[in-house]
Design a protein around this motif. Structure first.
Motif, mmCIF file in Angstrom:
data_model
loop_
_atom_site.group_PDB
_atom_site.id
_atom_site.type_symbol
_atom_site.label_atom_id
_atom_site.label_comp_id
_atom_site.label_asym_id
_atom_site.label_seq_id
_atom_site.Cartn_x
_atom_site.Cartn_y
_atom_site.Cartn_z
ATOM 1 N N PHE A 10 -4.791 -2.054 2.811
ATOM 2 C CA PHE A 10 -5.860 -3.001 2.509
ATOM 3 C C PHE A 10 -5.294 -4.290 1.918
ATOM 4 C CE2 PHE A 10 -8.528 0.653 3.086
ATOM 5 C CZ PHE A 10 -9.747 0.144 3.484
ATOM 6 N N ILE A 11 -4.278 -4.146 1.088
ATOM 7 C CA ILE A 11 -3.637 -5.334 0.520
ATOM 8 C C ILE A 11 -3.039 -6.190 1.634
ATOM 9 C CG2 ILE A 11 -1.755 -6.128 -0.954
ATOM 10 C CD1 ILE A 11 -2.231 -3.608 -2.681
ATOM 11 N N ALA A 12 -2.386 -5.529 2.620
ATOM 12 C CA ALA A 12 -1.789 -6.262 3.741
ATOM 13 C C ALA A 12 -2.852 -6.930 4.605
ATOM 14 C CB ALA A 12 -0.950 -5.305 4.584
ATOM 15 N N LEU A 13 -3.976 -6.237 4.820
ATOM 16 C CA LEU A 13 -5.057 -6.807 5.621
ATOM 17 C C LEU A 13 -5.670 -8.027 4.938
ATOM 18 C CD1 LEU A 13 -6.861 -6.499 8.146
ATOM 19 C CD2 LEU A 13 -8.381 -5.074 6.752
ATOM 20 N N GLU A 14 -5.891 -7.912 3.644
ATOM 21 C CA GLU A 14 -6.448 -9.050 2.894
ATOM 22 C C GLU A 14 -5.503 -10.249 2.951
ATOM 23 O OE1 GLU A 14 -7.671 -10.267 -1.702
ATOM 24 O OE2 GLU A 14 -7.184 -8.185 -1.203
ATOM 25 N N LYS A 15 -4.218 -9.990 2.794
ATOM 26 C CA LYS A 15 -3.233 -11.072 2.826
ATOM 27 C C LYS A 15 -3.184 -11.745 4.197
ATOM 28 C CE LYS A 15 1.674 -11.973 1.908
ATOM 29 N NZ LYS A 15 2.979 -11.367 1.527
ATOM 30 N N LYS A 16 -3.330 -10.952 5.243
ATOM 31 C CA LYS A 16 -3.244 -11.480 6.606
ATOM 32 C C LYS A 16 -4.383 -12.430 6.937
ATOM 33 C CE LYS A 16 -3.035 -9.981 11.448
ATOM 34 N NZ LYS A 16 -3.008 -8.810 12.363
ATOM 35 N N PHE A 17 -5.605 -12.122 6.464
ATOM 36 C CA PHE A 17 -6.767 -12.893 6.876
ATOM 37 C C PHE A 17 -7.314 -13.824 5.798
ATOM 38 C CE2 PHE A 17 -6.863 -9.482 10.037
ATOM 39 C CZ PHE A 17 -7.140 -10.207 11.187
#
Length: 575
Positions: free
Chosen positions: A128-135
């Motif tokens: 989730f941290i990676a997804l938030e950072k990506k978008f």
């Protein structure tokens, strides 16, 4: 019969008339550059053209232009253009509608503030941290509501895949300040608690349940993971024992945050027989007969037998497969085979028994083997020799590609090391050998152009080269080596080097037929490899068939006085 003829004429008339009813539409638009907004506007115009296709005539164009202006205005808003001015003019000429649109995008709205909050136990979840950072958009970047919508969708998808079944979007909003051309993005997502697996049951199967469980990645009390479910199915399918594997979840317990899983296995038939035929310039006409016994025991032991016959080489092998302690990545093989080799550089009768341990990790495939070889052979112009030896070998293979039979890009590498001390050879002659083979494939211009590179290098250390059995010698020549030269007609020698450069260009409007041009070069020698390099050039035709790449080449060996012109045909996977 007459009524059939009448109906046929009627249908033809309908088709002709319907095609004449289509209203041709031409369109052009200005004021916007290539990018997401451009593609959105183009999609609006294409949809309008499709809508008008069945209209016979059009007298009022004002409704069309007004509707188009409104749609284009909405189409650019997701990319930050909230003050766009759009004006379309329409003219009718020779029953053709001509549309011309001028777009003034105006100033773009930029991101002023971002308020993205992930609550619940997922707030510390790396995915989730990676997804938030990506978008998460950068401050002062142009507003892109498509990314905003994508992030919301991806949050729900990731929550479902990771077992956050109670996840909710508590707040999602984009606030636009038009006078200041600023946007505030708000997303508040509450994942809730993550569910765990509770009871895992395996449906009826003739295989031992303890053996089946070795392939299953999901365990009781383990966090739910769709990735682990998919990997479990893949592991079981890769055993070649099952046609289908279904893993279903049920009985969600919201108070305990658990879910049960049931595994259903559809087994393949315990016996499978293989019959095949083919042709290649390396082998001539060839045939294959095989049998696969996939259910010898309830813990996955299998037997493969294969008989291959051709104009050049014949062989029969039997391989007994025993799953390792971790059968997903480990396997033990006992194989025995006999064969006859008949090539330009010698003949041989081979008997071989091998004990191997196969390990797979990521894309790598490793085989550690001990081989017992009995070979009666002769190399051209030398007397027959009978050799018995025991030699270990290790083989590493790696293949990474975007397909099995007809990939558009990928890299395949095989490294083989083998050798033995002199006291394990009846010829009292030990040897060591290394060989590296690699193939690289890539594509350009939407797969319209393909580049294929091959390379082989090898080295044998031995006092007397004629003491090395023919099946272990280094050779070159053939359809996957140096075309225009016979299969294994170059050699033997202590040193090997070959290289291939091939370019393939697709025929117009085709994704399976290509015209090719190639250069092959290399040599096998005891001395300097570059003293007498063999090479060939030529054109070819490639078909990416359902059975793999089929290639017909016209090879011109260089220098020309050495050989005539050769046709070369091969089939099989490119990598």
């Amino acid at each position: 019969m007459k009524w059939l003829v009448k109906i046929s004429w009627f249908l033809c008339g309908v088709l002709i008339l319907s095609s004449s009813f289509a209203l041709p539409v031409n369109y052009e638009f200005h004021g916007i550059q290539d990018g997401p907004a451009y593609k959105n506007v183009e999609a609006v115009l294409k949809n309008l053209k499709k809508k008008l296709h069945n209209k016979k005539t059009l007298t009022d164009t004002t409704t069309i232009t007004d509707e188009l202006d409104d749609r284009i205005t909405e189409a650019v808003k997701p990319y930050g253009y909230f003050n766009a001015k759009v004006q379309t003019t329409a003219t009718l000429s020779n029953d053709t509608l001509n549309l011309s649109t001028n777009i003034h995008l105006g100033p773009i709205v930029r991101v002023k503030k971002v308020d993205i909050v992930i609550q619940g136990t997922a707030k510390n979840d790396p995915s989730f941290i990676a997804l938030e950072k990506k978008f998460t958009p950068a401050i002062n970047s142009p507003l892109n509501t498509a990314n905003y919508d994508t992030l919301k969708t991806q949050l729900y998808n990731l929550a479902a895949a990771q077992g956050y079944f109670d996840a909710t979007m508590t707040k999602s909003q984009i606030i636009i300040n038009r006078p200041l051309l600023q946007a505030t993005i708000i997303i508040h997502f509450n994942s809730g608690d993550r569910y765990r697996f509770n009871r895992i049951t395996i449906g009826q199967s003739t295989y031992d349940e303890h053996y089946i469980k070795k392939f299953i990645e999901i365990k009781p009390n383990q966090y739910y993971s769709m990735k682990d479910i998919d990997q479990s199915k893949k592991n079981l399918i890769n055993t070649n024992s099952f046609n289908n594997v279904v893993i279903q979840t049920h009985k969600k317990n919201r108070s305990r945050k658990t879910v049960d899983a049931n595994i259903t296995l559809q087994e393949k038939k315990p016996k499978q027989f293989l019959l095949g035929a083919g042709y290649g310039t390396d082998t001539g006409i060839r045939g294959t007969i095989g049998a696969h016994f996939r259910h010898l025991t309830d813990n996955g032991q299998q037997l493969d037998t294969l008989l291959q016959a051709s104009q050049e080489n014949n062989s029969f092998t039997a391989t007994y497969r025993i799953p390792g302690n971790n059968p997903v990545s480990q396997q033990n093989l006992i194989s025995a085979g006999i064969g006859h080799i008949d090539q330009d550089t010698g003949t041989s009768d081979v008997q071989k028994v091998s004990f191997s341990r196969v390990t797979t990790k990521n894309y790598w495939h490793r085989i550690l083997a001990v081989n017992a070889l009995d070979e009666n052979y002769n190399i051209t112009d030398l007397p027959k020799t009978d050799t018995h030896m025991i030699y270990p070998s290790i083989n590493w293979a790696r293949r990474k590609a975007n397909g099995v039979l007809n990939p558009s890009y990928g890299l395949a590498t095989v490294l083989n090391l083998s050798g033995t001390p002199s006291f394990l050879s009846s010829q009292d002659s030990g040897f060591s050998q290394i060989r590296l083979d690699s193939t690289y494939l890539t594509s350009f211009s939407n797969k319209a152009t393909r580049l294929l590179l091959r390379n082989s290098i090898g080295r044998t250390e031995i006092d007397n080269l004629s003491s090395l059995p023919l099946s272990l010698q280094l050779f070159a020549g053939g359809s996957r080596s140096i075309r225009g030269y016979g299969y294994n007609s170059i050699g033997p020698g202590r040193n090997l080097f070959t290289g291939t450069f091939e370019i393939q260009k697709a025929f117009p409007h085709s994704q399976s037929w290509y015209v090719a041009a190639f250069i092959d070069a290399g040599n096998v020698s005891d001395q300097n490899l570059f003293d007498d390099v063999k090479s060939s050039v030529g054109p070819g035709i490639v078909w990416l068939s359902p059975l793999g790449m089929m290639e017909l080449n016209l090879a011109f060996p260089l220098p020309k006085e050495d050989h005539g012109i050769h046709f070369d045909f091969s089939m099989g996977p490119a990598l």
